[in-house]
Scaffold this active site. Structure first.
Site, mmCIF file in Angstrom:
data_model
loop_
_atom_site.group_PDB
_atom_site.id
_atom_site.type_symbol
_atom_site.label_atom_id
_atom_site.label_comp_id
_atom_site.label_asym_id
_atom_site.label_seq_id
_atom_site.Cartn_x
_atom_site.Cartn_y
_atom_site.Cartn_z
ATOM 1 N N ASP A 25 0.820 -1.217 0.000
ATOM 2 C CA ASP A 25 0.000 0.000 0.000
ATOM 3 C C ASP A 25 0.853 1.266 0.000
ATOM 4 O O ASP A 25 0.667 2.168 0.837
ATOM 5 C CB ASP A 25 -0.942 0.017 1.210
ATOM 6 C CG ASP A 25 -1.632 -1.309 1.443
ATOM 7 O OD1 ASP A 25 -1.932 -1.987 0.452
ATOM 8 O OD2 ASP A 25 -1.869 -1.661 2.617
ATOM 9 N N GLU A 207 -11.289 -1.816 -3.611
ATOM 10 C CA GLU A 207 -10.595 -1.179 -2.494
ATOM 11 C C GLU A 207 -9.493 -0.270 -3.007
ATOM 12 O O GLU A 207 -9.286 -0.116 -4.212
ATOM 13 C CB GLU A 207 -10.032 -2.230 -1.535
ATOM 14 C CG GLU A 207 -8.938 -3.098 -2.122
ATOM 15 C CD GLU A 207 -8.398 -4.131 -1.132
ATOM 16 O OE1 GLU A 207 -9.031 -4.331 -0.075
ATOM 17 O OE2 GLU A 207 -7.343 -4.733 -1.419
ATOM 18 N N HIS A 271 -3.117 -1.659 -5.218
ATOM 19 C CA HIS A 271 -3.126 -0.655 -4.158
ATOM 20 C C HIS A 271 -2.082 0.427 -4.434
ATOM 21 O O HIS A 271 -1.067 0.547 -3.766
ATOM 22 C CB HIS A 271 -2.913 -1.255 -2.782
ATOM 23 C CG HIS A 271 -3.474 -0.347 -1.723
ATOM 24 N ND1 HIS A 271 -4.520 -0.711 -0.904
ATOM 25 C CD2 HIS A 271 -3.175 0.933 -1.393
ATOM 26 C CE1 HIS A 271 -4.826 0.303 -0.100
ATOM 27 N NE2 HIS A 271 -4.016 1.320 -0.396
ATOM 28 N N ARG A 301 4.973 -8.593 -0.660
ATOM 29 C CA ARG A 301 4.554 -7.487 -1.520
ATOM 30 C C ARG A 301 5.561 -6.345 -1.388
ATOM 31 O O ARG A 301 5.916 -5.948 -0.286
ATOM 32 C CB ARG A 301 3.166 -6.997 -1.128
ATOM 33 C CG ARG A 301 2.064 -8.005 -1.410
ATOM 34 C CD ARG A 301 0.714 -7.490 -0.962
ATOM 35 N NE ARG A 301 0.642 -7.345 0.495
ATOM 36 C CZ ARG A 301 -0.399 -6.858 1.146
ATOM 37 N NH1 ARG A 301 -1.462 -6.433 0.475
ATOM 38 N NH2 ARG A 301 -0.391 -6.773 2.456
#
Length: 333
Positions: A25, A207, A271, A301
């Protein structure tokens, strides 16, 4: 000496993804000659500061905030974003008490011009109407009005994640009821590993929404599918008209605009956030992805960035996620 100097200079002018070994993120704000970067750490808020985002691994960092224990916002701190609003710094994040069902959005404020200085004051919970599970807040000033978008549940139990919008009275208070502007409808928003016994059996997810403006057009780029699948990707909403609070004004493009690329070894890209180059001539995407299939939502990630272009119809062209072997030029200075 000349060869050595030339090699060093080239290293500073080019880079390869990922920017860090781990970091989901990712979000960046460019202010007064510096990039201020952050990503999800889970138990605290950190901020990195650097003149060259491609050299993030050597950036100065500072612990901004550690939550008190025993509160509704003590654990599972996700997707922080730092924004400058009315010459003050705000950080928005989602957190809970250890039970994901209780995830809500919160905000801190710092009146210092330098976010590495001053005091970060906890302003409280972002109250949504109705009060429901909420994560991934993003804010944007459109026509002198501040708006917030986020991902949330329709009811009180986990069924699917939708994208909502609301007008803001101030940087920590929403005005009026939330308005639904996107829910998973296309197959590419709902595909995934339905037989996975570990993760939720559903993959209907919208999202990580991000406002993106270009040439008088306003878009929202969002992440679709469960992050635990390799099909995590990015979709696009386009505002038709000038009222962001009108659900019918947000038109979803029928195909994703950024997806996994097995040939380049990039899985579950998503994201994201956006930033411009220091000289303002280039637009860039910052996103996380995995290097191998099946790595899911964990610590593998890693943050990556690459330059984006614009189509003739004014929509963003994100291209394909590049290989970690690709040598890229740093953002234009």
């Amino acid at each position: 000496m000349l060869l050595a100097f030339g090699s060093l200079f080239a290293q500073h002018k080019t880079f390869q993804n990922p920017l860090l070994p781990s970091g989901a993120d990712p979000f960046s704000t460019y202010h007064d000659g510096y990039y201020y970067y952050t990503h999800t750490l889970g138990d605290k808020l950190m901020l990195w500061k650097t003149k060259n985002l491609a050299d993030l691994k050597n950036a100065e960092s500072k612990l901004i905030w550690t939550p008190p224990t025993g509160t509704m916002y003590s654990k599972e701190i996700w997707a922080p974003e730092f924004h400058i609003i009315n010459n003050k710094w705000y950080v928005y994040f989602a957190a809970d008490d250890g039970d994901n069902n209780n995830h809500r959005m919160f905000v801190l404020e710092n009146t210092s011009s330098d976010p590495f200085k001053g005091t970060w004051e906890f302003k409280g919970k972002i109250d949504t109407h109705p009060d429901r599970w909420a994560i991934d807040a993003n804010v944007y000033n459109y026509n002198n009005q501040l708006y917030m978008i986020w991902s949330g549940w329709e009811g009180k139990t986990n069924g699917q994640q939708n994208i909502y919008i609301a007008k803001m009275k101030n940087p920590w208070t929403l005005e009026g009821n939330r308005i639904l502007i996107s829910e998973p409808t296309y197959n590419w928003e709902k595909q995934g590993d339905l037989d996975d016994a570990i993760n939720p059996p559903h993959v209907s997810v919208n999202e990580g929404p991000q406002f993106l403006a270009h040439n008088n057009k306003l878009f929202i780029v969002f992440s679709a599918n469960g992050c635990w699948t390799d099909f995590y990707n990015l979709g696009l909403l386009e505002l038709k008209g000038d009222n962001p609070l009108g659900p019918q004004n947000w038109v979803k493009h029928s195909q994703p605009i950024f997806t996994k690329n097995e040939e380049n070894g990039v899985y579950a890209p998503g994201h994201n956030s956006f930033f411009t180059s220091p000289d303002g001539t280039e637009d860039w995407i910052l996103f996380h992805a995995n290097d191998n299939p099946g790595e899911g939502c964990g610590t593998k990630r890693s943050p990556r960035m690459q330059k984006i272009e614009w189509n003739e119809d004014g929509t963003p062209n994100l291209g394909i996620p590049v290989s970690n072997k690709t040598i890229l030029e740093i953002p234009s200075e």
